[in-house]
Write a protein that holds these residues in place. Structure first.
Motif, PDB file in Angstrom:
ATOM      1  N   ASP A 209       0.850  -1.191   0.000  1.00 32.57           N
ATOM      2  CA  ASP A 209       0.000   0.000   0.000  1.00 32.57           C
ATOM      3  C   ASP A 209       0.887   1.242   0.000  1.00 32.57           C
ATOM      4  N   PHE A 210       1.125   1.804  -1.175  1.00 33.05           N
ATOM      5  CA  PHE A 210       2.021   2.949  -1.312  1.00 33.05           C
ATOM      6  C   PHE A 210       1.481   4.196  -0.623  1.00 33.05           C
ATOM      7  N   ARG A 211       0.212   4.205  -0.240  1.00 31.99           N
ATOM      8  CA  ARG A 211      -0.328   5.358   0.471  1.00 31.99           C
ATOM      9  C   ARG A 211       0.283   5.482   1.864  1.00 31.99           C
ATOM     10  N   VAL A 212       0.719   4.383   2.417  1.00 32.50           N
ATOM     11  CA  VAL A 212       1.260   4.399   3.783  1.00 32.50           C
ATOM     12  C   VAL A 212       2.688   3.881   3.867  1.00 32.50           C
ATOM     13  N   SER A 213       3.161   3.183   2.813  1.00 33.55           N
ATOM     14  CA  SER A 213       4.471   2.545   2.899  1.00 33.55           C
ATOM     15  C   SER A 213       5.616   3.488   2.622  1.00 33.55           C
ATOM     16  N   GLY A 214       5.442   4.423   1.709  1.00 36.32           N
ATOM     17  CA  GLY A 214       6.499   5.380   1.415  1.00 36.32           C
ATOM     18  C   GLY A 214       7.498   4.876   0.403  1.00 36.32           C
ATOM     19  N   PRO A 215       8.633   4.292   0.846  1.00 38.44           N
ATOM     20  CA  PRO A 215       9.717   3.974  -0.084  1.00 38.44           C
ATOM     21  C   PRO A 215       9.346   2.867  -1.066  1.00 38.44           C
ATOM     22  N   GLN A 216      10.099   2.833  -2.144  1.00 37.57           N
ATOM     23  CA  GLN A 216       9.912   1.827  -3.179  1.00 37.57           C
ATOM     24  C   GLN A 216      10.207   0.441  -2.635  1.00 37.57           C
ATOM     25  N   VAL A 217       9.520  -0.553  -3.185  1.00 38.46           N
ATOM     26  CA  VAL A 217       9.831  -1.944  -2.872  1.00 38.46           C
ATOM     27  C   VAL A 217      11.216  -2.237  -3.425  1.00 38.46           C
ATOM     28  N   VAL A 218      12.120  -2.676  -2.581  1.00 38.45           N
ATOM     29  CA  VAL A 218      13.500  -2.917  -2.992  1.00 38.45           C
ATOM     30  C   VAL A 218      13.686  -4.407  -3.257  1.00 38.45           C
ATOM     31  N   ASP A 219      14.057  -4.742  -4.474  1.00 37.79           N
ATOM     32  CA  ASP A 219      14.291  -6.130  -4.857  1.00 37.79           C
ATOM     33  C   ASP A 219      15.222  -6.124  -6.054  1.00 37.79           C
ATOM     34  N   ALA A 220      16.338  -6.812  -5.915  1.00 34.10           N
ATOM     35  CA  ALA A 220      17.327  -6.820  -6.992  1.00 34.10           C
ATOM     36  C   ALA A 220      16.791  -7.466  -8.261  1.00 34.10           C
ATOM     37  N   ASN A 221      15.729  -8.275  -8.125  1.00 34.78           N
ATOM     38  CA  ASN A 221      15.188  -8.978  -9.285  1.00 34.78           C
ATOM     39  C   ASN A 221      14.111  -8.185 -10.022  1.00 34.78           C
ATOM     40  N   LEU A 222      13.763  -7.009  -9.519  1.00 30.88           N
ATOM     41  CA  LEU A 222      12.745  -6.203 -10.187  1.00 30.88           C
ATOM     42  C   LEU A 222      13.259  -5.695 -11.530  1.00 30.88           C
ATOM     43  N   PRO A 223      12.399  -5.622 -12.548  1.00 33.09           N
ATOM     44  CA  PRO A 223      12.830  -5.047 -13.831  1.00 33.09           C
ATOM     45  C   PRO A 223      13.123  -3.565 -13.691  1.00 33.09           C
ATOM     46  N   VAL A 224      13.860  -3.015 -14.636  1.00 36.02           N
ATOM     47  CA  VAL A 224      14.284  -1.626 -14.536  1.00 36.02           C
ATOM     48  C   VAL A 224      13.102  -0.665 -14.602  1.00 36.02           C
ATOM     49  N   TRP A 225      12.004  -1.087 -15.193  1.00 39.92           N
ATOM     50  CA  TRP A 225      10.838  -0.220 -15.334  1.00 39.92           C
ATOM     51  C   TRP A 225       9.882  -0.317 -14.150  1.00 39.92           C
ATOM     52  N   ALA A 226      10.234  -1.066 -13.114  1.00 39.33           N
ATOM     53  CA  ALA A 226       9.339  -1.259 -11.971  1.00 39.33           C
ATOM     54  C   ALA A 226       9.006   0.069 -11.289  1.00 39.33           C
ATOM     55  N   GLU A 227       9.969   0.961 -11.169  1.00 38.82           N
ATOM     56  CA  GLU A 227       9.702   2.236 -10.495  1.00 38.82           C
ATOM     57  C   GLU A 227       8.700   3.072 -11.288  1.00 38.82           C
ATOM     58  N   THR A 228       8.747   2.985 -12.607  1.00 41.36           N
ATOM     59  CA  THR A 228       7.738   3.668 -13.413  1.00 41.36           C
ATOM     60  C   THR A 228       6.352   3.117 -13.116  1.00 41.36           C
ATOM     61  N   LEU A 229       6.265   1.808 -13.037  1.00 37.53           N
ATOM     62  CA  LEU A 229       4.993   1.173 -12.690  1.00 37.53           C
ATOM     63  C   LEU A 229       4.535   1.600 -11.310  1.00 37.53           C
ATOM     64  N   TYR A 230       5.460   1.600 -10.348  1.00 38.50           N
ATOM     65  CA  TYR A 230       5.073   1.927  -8.976  1.00 38.50           C
ATOM     66  C   TYR A 230       4.710   3.402  -8.817  1.00 38.50           C
ATOM     67  N   ALA A 231       5.322   4.263  -9.626  1.00 39.11           N
ATOM     68  CA  ALA A 231       4.933   5.672  -9.605  1.00 39.11           C
ATOM     69  C   ALA A 231       3.488   5.817 -10.087  1.00 39.11           C
ATOM     70  N   ARG A 232       3.119   5.048 -11.087  1.00 36.32           N
ATOM     71  CA  ARG A 232       1.734   5.069 -11.574  1.00 36.32           C
ATOM     72  C   ARG A 232       0.775   4.550 -10.505  1.00 36.32           C
ATOM     73  N   LEU A 233       1.195   3.505  -9.811  1.00 40.32           N
ATOM     74  CA  LEU A 233       0.336   2.944  -8.769  1.00 40.32           C
ATOM     75  C   LEU A 233       0.181   3.919  -7.605  1.00 40.32           C
ATOM     76  N   ARG A 234       1.253   4.615  -7.224  1.00 39.10           N
ATOM     77  CA  ARG A 234       1.159   5.622  -6.161  1.00 39.10           C
ATOM     78  C   ARG A 234       0.149   6.704  -6.538  1.00 39.10           C
ATOM     79  N   LEU A 235       0.230   7.172  -7.771  1.00 37.65           N
ATOM     80  CA  LEU A 235      -0.665   8.221  -8.244  1.00 37.65           C
ATOM     81  C   LEU A 235      -2.108   7.727  -8.246  1.00 37.65           C
ATOM     82  N   GLU A 236      -2.321   6.516  -8.695  1.00 41.17           N
ATOM     83  CA  GLU A 236      -3.674   5.950  -8.756  1.00 41.17           C
ATOM     84  C   GLU A 236      -4.242   5.765  -7.344  1.00 41.17           C
TER      85      GLU A 236
END
Length: 243
Positions: A209-236
């Protein structure tokens, strides 16, 4: 001529044995086959079966939240880490209000988006409902439009072709890549989607829940575009008041 007569006699004897030894179809058996082949349900059939019970469970929740029932639209916010789905509906002014929260009974995979067919991952993103399935192997189900445009765009950029499909929100308590909600919750969500119209349903699936969690989910296996996806999810998610 004698050979022909012998053949006809043998054929008659074999036919008689088959008739008397092996049971013949009865009217009961024929009726059973007819029942079995016509047991497919329509969406309306399912609403007749459990719609009233689902409404009886849901109505107090909507009244408590001060929301009209049945709703004209709903949003489902699914969070992988807490294994919860939050149900939201708009108030008279169009602002989203939380109605209730459902526990996810089963969801395979880990945090992070779905990348390919067979990886057992629940996807992450913003989805609509393509289909209400009243004859699901898992009671009833709502099929997401995975892979959506973003999933396809990232797959093409990565050179991934087999992205998977048939991601559902369904009943029971077992799943591979889907959200299994248990039968009662699945009935409520199925009925709500039918009443509101599948085109008025939005599903947001996030690792946390990015509304309360704050920082990005940190995982070395995440694709490089994950932060773009998560920015969209935060906004939504920002448009839905946190519980």
């Amino acid at each position: 001529m004698k050979k022909l007569l012998r053949f006809l006699v043998v054929l008659a004897l074999v036919s008689a044995v088959i008739y008397f030894v092996f049971p013949q179809p009865t009217q009961t058996a024929i009726s059973f086959v007819k029942i079995k082949t016509t047991s497919k349900y329509s969406v309306n059939d399912r609403l007749e079966q459990f719609g009233a019970a689902a409404q009886a469970r849901l109505l107090p929740q909507f009244e408590k939240a001060g929301l009209p029932f049945p709703p004209k639209a709903i949003s489902l916010l699914a969070f992988k880490d807490s294994k919860q789905v939050e149900l939201y509906a708009p108030d008279a002014q169009g602002a989203w209000q939380r109605v209730t929260t459902y526990p996810i009974q089963a969801a395979s995979g880990n945090l992070g988006p779905k990348l390919k067919e067979g990886d057992r991952q629940v996807p992450e993103g913003i989805y609509s409902i393509e289909l209400l399935n009243p004859n699901s192997l898992y009671h009833v189900s709502l099929r997401l439009n995975y892979p959506n445009a973003f999933d396809q765009q990232m797959g093409a950029a990565d050179g991934r072709n087999a992205l998977g499909s048939d991601i559902m929100i369904h009943g029971k308590a077992a799943s591979i890549g889907c959200l299994a909600m248990g039968d009662s919750a699945a009935e409520e969500l199925f009925a709500l989607a039918a009443w509101a119209g599948k085109e008025n349903i939005k599903v947001v699936i996030a690792p946390t829940d990015f509304r309360v969690s704050g920082p990005q989910v940190v995982d070395a296996n995440l694709p490089v575009w994950a932060e773009t996806l998560y920015a969209r999810l935060r906004l939504e998610l920002a448009q839905y008041p946190a519980s």
